[in-house]
Design a protein around this motif. Structure first.
Motif, PDB file in Angstrom:
ATOM      1  N   ALA A   1       0.918  -1.219   0.008  1.00 58.90           N
ATOM      2  CA  ALA A   1       0.167  -0.214  -0.128  1.00 58.90           C
ATOM      3  C   ALA A   1       0.836   1.138  -0.043  1.00 58.90           C
TER       4      ALA A   1
ATOM      5  N   TRP B   1       2.231   1.874  -3.559  1.00 57.45           N
ATOM      6  CA  TRP B   1       1.251   2.248  -4.393  1.00 57.45           C
ATOM      7  C   TRP B   1       0.474   3.667  -4.240  1.00 57.45           C
ATOM      8  N   TRP B   2       0.594   3.999  -2.735  1.00 62.80           N
ATOM      9  CA  TRP B   2       0.273   5.414  -2.390  1.00 62.80           C
ATOM     10  C   TRP B   2       1.376   6.402  -2.723  1.00 62.80           C
TER      11      TRP B   2
ATOM     12  N   CYS C   1       0.453   7.097  -6.409  1.00 59.97           N
ATOM     13  CA  CYS C   1      -0.774   7.899  -6.380  1.00 59.97           C
ATOM     14  C   CYS C   1      -0.029   9.583  -6.272  1.00 59.97           C
TER      15      CYS C   1
ATOM     16  N   TYR D   1      -7.659   7.006  -6.295  1.00 60.44           N
ATOM     17  CA  TYR D   1      -6.645   6.591  -5.575  1.00 60.44           C
ATOM     18  C   TYR D   1      -6.737   5.563  -4.531  1.00 60.44           C
ATOM     19  N   HIS D   2      -7.909   5.732  -3.567  1.00 59.92           N
ATOM     20  CA  HIS D   2      -8.310   4.627  -2.654  1.00 59.92           C
ATOM     21  C   HIS D   2      -8.508   3.236  -3.338  1.00 59.92           C
TER      22      HIS D   2
ATOM     23  N   THR E   1      -5.215   2.003  -5.141  1.00 60.44           N
ATOM     24  CA  THR E   1      -3.878   1.561  -4.045  1.00 60.44           C
ATOM     25  C   THR E   1      -4.525   0.306  -3.242  1.00 60.44           C
ATOM     26  N   TRP E   2      -5.585   0.261  -2.745  1.00 61.87           N
ATOM     27  CA  TRP E   2      -5.883  -0.770  -1.797  1.00 61.87           C
ATOM     28  C   TRP E   2      -6.278  -2.027  -2.747  1.00 61.87           C
TER      29      TRP E   2
END
Length: 182
Positions: free
Chosen positions: A128, A131-132, A135, A156-157, A160-161
């Motif tokens: 995470a 990926w954050w 983003c 983005y949430h 990412t998740w």
């Protein structure tokens, strides 16, 4: 953290190379993990402290999604580091807890459950973070191009998740169910 081989320290499906890595000074490895994760938590907390000379105007100029992303990066990093610290403390404090994991010993499921759970926790949170950060880079580009908004944070949430969970499930399937990789 980046090597799937190191996550198999506590895998019940041990092969020759995992046994070699696991028998190579595990106390030193756990000590280094404990020290580096503690330093990571301290430095992340230091980043979250208010900066001297920055008022509320400096924060309000930044995109709200950028601020949210930076807080999420810090939270995921700290939670991942706490997972590494917890795992290292258990491994250092209770060496027999992890050493007796095998497919032949079906009587006690808690050591294998702890190991798989802690490996998933760490992998999920550090995925995470990755990926954050991706983003954050996209959001920074969009802010420079003046096309980012608050609505992008929902995208983005999801990205990412979703990707972190997908990679975590795939990684766990490959590590703990070797017949899947065949």
């Amino acid at each position: 953290m980046a090597s799937p081989r190191l996550e198999t320290f506590c895998c019940p499906n041990r092969d020759v190379s995992t046994k070699l890595v696991a028998s190579f000074k595990p106390e030193v490895f756990c000590g280094v993990c404990l020290g580096s994760a503690s330093a990571g938590i301290f430095l992340t907390a230091l980043q979250l402290l208010p900066k001297k000379g920055r008022g509320s105007r400096a924060i309000s100029k930044a995109s709200s999604s950028t601020t949210t992303i930076l807080l999420l990066i810090s939270a995921c990093d700290m939670l991942g580091s706490l997972g590494v610290i917890f795992r290292s403390i258990v491994w250092l404090g209770f060496p027999d807890f992890v050493a007796n994991i095998s497919l032949a010993n079906h009587t006690n499921i808690w050591p294998a459950t702890f190991c798989v759970g802690s490996a998933m926790w760490i992998q999920l949170l550090y995925s995470a973070v990755f990926w954050w950060l991706f983003c954050y880079a996209v959001d920074s580009y969009l802010v420079v191009r003046r096309s980012a908004g608050v609505s992008t944070i929902v995208l983005y949430h999801m990205m990412t998740w979703g990707l972190a969970i997908l990679l975590c499930v795939e990684g766990v399937a490959m590590l703990y169910y070797p017949s899947v990789s065949r």
